[in-house]
Design a protein around this motif. Structure first.
Motif, PDB file in Angstrom:
ATOM      1  N   ILE A 145       0.843  -1.201   0.000  1.00 12.21           N
ATOM      2  CA  ILE A 145       0.000   0.000   0.000  1.00 12.21           C
ATOM      3  C   ILE A 145       0.878   1.251   0.000  1.00 12.21           C
ATOM      4  CG2 ILE A 145      -1.645   1.322   1.398  1.00 12.21           C
ATOM      5  CD1 ILE A 145      -2.767  -1.545   2.232  1.00 12.21           C
ATOM      6  N   LEU A 146       1.929   1.263   0.773  1.00 11.91           N
ATOM      7  CA  LEU A 146       2.844   2.408   0.772  1.00 11.91           C
ATOM      8  C   LEU A 146       3.434   2.645  -0.617  1.00 11.91           C
ATOM      9  CD1 LEU A 146       4.666   1.897   4.191  1.00 11.91           C
ATOM     10  CD2 LEU A 146       3.074   3.756   3.583  1.00 11.91           C
ATOM     11  N   ARG A 147       3.778   1.566  -1.318  1.00  9.55           N
ATOM     12  CA  ARG A 147       4.319   1.703  -2.681  1.00  9.55           C
ATOM     13  C   ARG A 147       3.265   2.252  -3.651  1.00  9.55           C
ATOM     14  NH1 ARG A 147       6.711  -3.180  -1.185  1.00  9.55           N
ATOM     15  NH2 ARG A 147       5.178  -4.373  -2.368  1.00  9.55           N
ATOM     16  N   LEU A 148       2.011   1.859  -3.450  1.00  9.78           N
ATOM     17  CA  LEU A 148       0.941   2.339  -4.324  1.00  9.78           C
ATOM     18  C   LEU A 148       0.630   3.817  -4.101  1.00  9.78           C
ATOM     19  CD1 LEU A 148      -1.591  -0.632  -4.161  1.00  9.78           C
ATOM     20  CD2 LEU A 148      -0.257   0.106  -6.160  1.00  9.78           C
ATOM     21  N   LEU A 149       1.017   4.337  -2.956  1.00  8.61           N
ATOM     22  CA  LEU A 149       0.651   5.709  -2.615  1.00  8.61           C
ATOM     23  C   LEU A 149       1.795   6.703  -2.794  1.00  8.61           C
ATOM     24  CD1 LEU A 149      -1.639   4.969   0.445  1.00  8.61           C
ATOM     25  CD2 LEU A 149      -2.313   5.775  -1.831  1.00  8.61           C
ATOM     26  N   THR A 150       2.614   6.486  -3.812  1.00  6.92           N
ATOM     27  CA  THR A 150       3.645   7.477  -4.128  1.00  6.92           C
ATOM     28  C   THR A 150       3.003   8.743  -4.689  1.00  6.92           C
ATOM     29  OG1 THR A 150       3.977   6.495  -6.308  1.00  6.92           O
ATOM     30  CG2 THR A 150       5.445   5.762  -4.527  1.00  6.92           C
TER      31      THR A 150
END
Length: 141
Positions: free
Chosen positions: A78-83
């Motif tokens: 999820i952190l990677r998707l929220l760049t």
């Protein structure tokens, strides 16, 4: 349920399958679920029976440990998707947890959203995300 003499644990919905863990009930709590799994590891059962799949007779502790890792792996995904800022609906469209939404699509989208909300809240509490209006964002990516 645990039969200590035989070393057999019935773990119910802690199924240790690749599709889990599932905590899509609105009342579910990730930290409580993780604590339950850790308690089961401490029991050191010899065999695990679940409500889904075959009995686990070998590598029980490793199976539980792998199951625990999924929570953190989902957080990282999820952190990677929220760049870039995204709404919950945009995240659901990405299908990060289920990878696909088969029929009935509305049910899979519902549960995907519930699971994502739990992770988003957890990441916000840890200070790893920012929420601005309806969007979430990882400015540190």
């Amino acid at each position: 349920f645990y039969c200590e003499r035989e070393g057999v644990l019935f773990a119910g919905d802690i199924d240790l399958t690749s599709s889990g863990p599932w905590y899509g009930n609105p009342a579910s709590n990730i930290e409580d679920f993780k604590a339950s799994i850790k308690k089961l590891i401490e029991i050191k059962p010899r065999i695990v029976l679940t409500g889904h799949g075959e009995p686990i007779k070998e590598g029980v502790t490793k199976a539980f440990e792998r199951y625990l890792q999924v929570f953190d792996e989902r957080d990282q995904m999820i952190l990677r998707l929220l760049t870039e800022p995204k709404t919950l609906e945009e995240l659901i469209d990405e299908k990060p947890i289920y990878r696909r939404h088969p029929k009935p699509v509305i049910i899979y989208r519902l549960y995907e959203g519930i699971l994502l909300e739990k992770h988003l809240q957890r990441l916000l509490e840890k200070g790893l995300l920012i929420k601005e209006g309806d969007t979430y964002w990882n400015p540190w990516a």
